[in-house]
Write an enzyme that holds these catalytic residues in place. Structure first.
Site, PDB file in Angstrom:
ATOM      1  N   HIS B 122       0.820  -1.222  -0.018  1.00 40.50           N
ATOM      2  CA  HIS B 122      -0.050  -0.071  -0.013  1.00 40.50           C
ATOM      3  C   HIS B 122       0.829   1.367   0.022  1.00 40.50           C
ATOM      4  O   HIS B 122       1.929   1.434   0.832  1.00 40.50           O
ATOM      5  CB  HIS B 122      -0.695  -0.138   1.204  1.00 40.50           C
ATOM      6  CG  HIS B 122      -2.001  -0.946   1.162  1.00 40.50           C
ATOM      7  ND1 HIS B 122      -2.820  -1.121  -0.024  1.00 40.50           N
ATOM      8  CD2 HIS B 122      -2.460  -1.776   1.949  1.00 40.50           C
ATOM      9  CE1 HIS B 122      -3.674  -1.896   0.343  1.00 40.50           C
ATOM     10  NE2 HIS B 122      -3.737  -2.274   1.457  1.00 40.50           N
ATOM     11  N   CYS B 179       0.678   2.099  -5.390  1.00 35.53           N
ATOM     12  CA  CYS B 179      -0.128   2.894  -6.255  1.00 35.53           C
ATOM     13  C   CYS B 179       0.161   4.430  -6.300  1.00 35.53           C
ATOM     14  O   CYS B 179       1.158   4.832  -5.459  1.00 35.53           O
ATOM     15  CB  CYS B 179      -1.669   3.036  -5.597  1.00 35.53           C
ATOM     16  SG  CYS B 179      -2.585   1.595  -5.764  1.00 35.53           S
TER      17      CYS B 179
END
Lengths: 321, 205
Positions: B122, B179
């Site tokens: 993440h 991301c």
């Protein structure tokens, strides 16, 4: 006094030995600079490249040694030679590298590029092989692609073993000289190999008899008891377990009696085997979803709490009035 | 008289429902905020400074057998010296693993082996400082099989559907994905990709 002199001499000698030797073997930095600038590198580029291989400039005694280790810088000439060797155009090479997230500019030495091209071509060949086998049976390119993708999507751990077993069972048929002379027992075995193959690949077949464009579905059981198709063709539609049509094949009575059904079975098994092996590798897979929802959820939770609280206090105030 | 009584009765019932509804909102809101806060904190605290790294817990059987690790199993740690960071690596890239640390894409190679090792995490927990590393920086993976030093060769920013990242590689490679953009609330539609190669003596095929 003599002792002191000896000690000093020893020190001097040690210093000479330890400093003198590498100095003699050091390569000329200016020459190196000149060489690497010929293909547009700076000293930093070289040091970083060497570090990728756990090397330092000091590991090389001569410029020739360094040149030898680095390899040949890419030139128009050796690039063309590489393209000819692999039967590629420059555009195809760029496309091949692009498929693996690289560009020609990522490479400085022809040897590194050659290694990569060999590897990537071989990787693509495997996929091509599967498609070739499937089109040899008579599937169109689209059908072959759909079947290939279907095989790649199978989540069956024992697939490779199952297919290897089927490969063994189909082998004796390849040695039969006249396929029209199969005994009843052999015919049954051949059919059951096909059944097992389709079920291993999670393909559901549907059978139709076709004459003059009119197709009529026949249950598999009835098909088994038929002695002849009566001049009609057998159409087999292959579905995945979700009921999507993957491919179809139309077989005439002659094809069924010839060795076609054996050869097709063999190609199918091999295509499945290669597909099963490739399943273990990455084929330009989709990247994992690394979006973390927790911060947004937290904000949503806080907003919901506030909303509830405001509603509650306003209600209380109003009832108090 | 009777009419107003009826009216106030309806109002009372309505008021009660509004109270229940607002209480329900508060309870649900607190529950959601607590749960996601806990999940976030789990990932956040997984990122440890290098010197405080705990010893790697790997079962003895794992060392002997070369079998594929099970999903959710802790397989090692990723060290990023430039950021003074140590991150746990778990097998699998489902939410359950990514919540706890860095996930190893199961179809990719195991660290130190030939091929492409893919690690994902993440962007707002374990990899929140990842934009601080760049070309030539080191990424070190430690597993029960040893410690492997990779150097970053390339940084790429690609769309989320890009199919040129999770591919086989001729040299032992480490690919780290997260991301992008880093400071973005919601579903970021791009991916930040680090491509690093194993530092080892040259072997040209």
């Amino acid at each position: 006094m003599k002792q002191l002199f000896l000690a000093a001499a020893f020190c001097f000698w040690t210093v000479m030995v330890s400093f003198g030797q590498p100095a003699a073997a050091q390569l000329n930095e200016e020459q190196v600079q000149q060489y690497i600038s010929s293909f547009g590198w700076t000293m930093n580029d070289l040091q970083q490249y060497l570090a990728d291989y756990d090397m330092k400039l000091a590991d090389f005694a001569t410029l020739d040694e360094l040149k030898q280790w680095l390899g040949a810088p890419i030139t128009e000439e050796n690039l063309n030679e590489l393209l000819t060797r692999h039967q590629l155009t420059k555009e195809e090479l760029e496309a091949l590298l692009g498929q693996f997230g690289e560009t020609l500019q990522d490479y400085t030495f022809i040897e590194d590029l050659d290694t990569a091209v060999n590897f990537y071509l071989h990787h693509n060949q495997e996929m091509q092989q599967v498609n070739d086998m499937l089109s040899a049976i008579g599937f169109t390119e689209q059908e072959a692609n759909r079947l290939f993708e279907h095989i790649m999507s199978l989540n069956e751990a024992a697939l490779t073993e199952k297919l290897a077993g089927l490969d063994k069972r189909i082998e004796p048929f390849l040695r039969v000289e006249d396929p029209t002379e199969l005994t009843k027992q052999q015919q049954d075995e051949l059919l059951s190999v096909w059944e097992d193959l389709l079920s291993a690949l999670e393909i559901k077949p549907k059978f139709y008899l076709v004459k003059n464009g009119q197709k009529q579905e026949v249950p598999y059981r009835n098909l088994l008891h038929m002695e002849t198709l009566g001049g009609r063709d057998l159409l087999i539609e292959m579905y995945n377990l979700q009921g999507d049509l993957l491919a179809d094949m139309q077989l005439s009575e002659e094809m069924l009696k010839s060795g076609y059904i054996v050869r097709a079975g063999e190609s199918f098994v091999h295509a499945g085997e290669i597909g099963g092996e490739m399943k273990e590798k990455m084929q330009g897979d989709k990247m994992p979803n690394t979006a973390s929802p927790y911060l947004s959820y937290m904000l949503m939770g806080v907003a919901l709490t506030l909303f509830g609280a405001i509603l509650y206090w306003r209600k209380r105030e109003r009832t108090a009035e | 008289m009777a009419k107003t009584g009826e009216n106030s009765g309806v109002k009372q019932v309505k008021a009660r429902y509004v109270t229940y509804f607002s209480l329900a909102c508060m309870i649900a809101g607190i529950a959601i905020a607590t749960w996601s806060g806990y999940a976030y904190w789990q990932g956040y605290r997984a990122a440890q400074p290098l010197n405080k790294q705990s010893a790697l817990h790997v079962s003895a059987s794992r060392k002997e057998k070369a079998v594929r690790p099970k999903n959710g199993e802790r397989i090692g740690a990723l060290f990023i010296p430039k950021l003074n960071l140590s991150l746990p690596i778990y097998e699998g890239v489902d939410e359950a693993e990514l919540r706890k640390g860095v996930g190893h894409y199961p179809k990719s190679a195991l660290p130190g082996k030939n091929g492409n090792v893919v690690l994902s995490g993440h962007r707002d927990t374990v990899f929140r400082r990842l934009k601080g590393v760049g070309v030539h920086d080191q990424l070190i993976v430690r597993t029960a099989r040893g410690e492997f030093v990779y150097r970053i060769k390339k940084v790429r920013i690609v769309g989320e559907d890009d199919r040129t990242v999770l591919v086989e590689k001729p040299r032992p490679t480490l690919t780290v994905t997260t991301c992008y953009p880093f400071d973005f609330i919601g579903n970021a539609k791009q991916r930040y990709v680090l491509i690093a190669e194993l530092v080892r003596p040259r072997q040209r095929i």
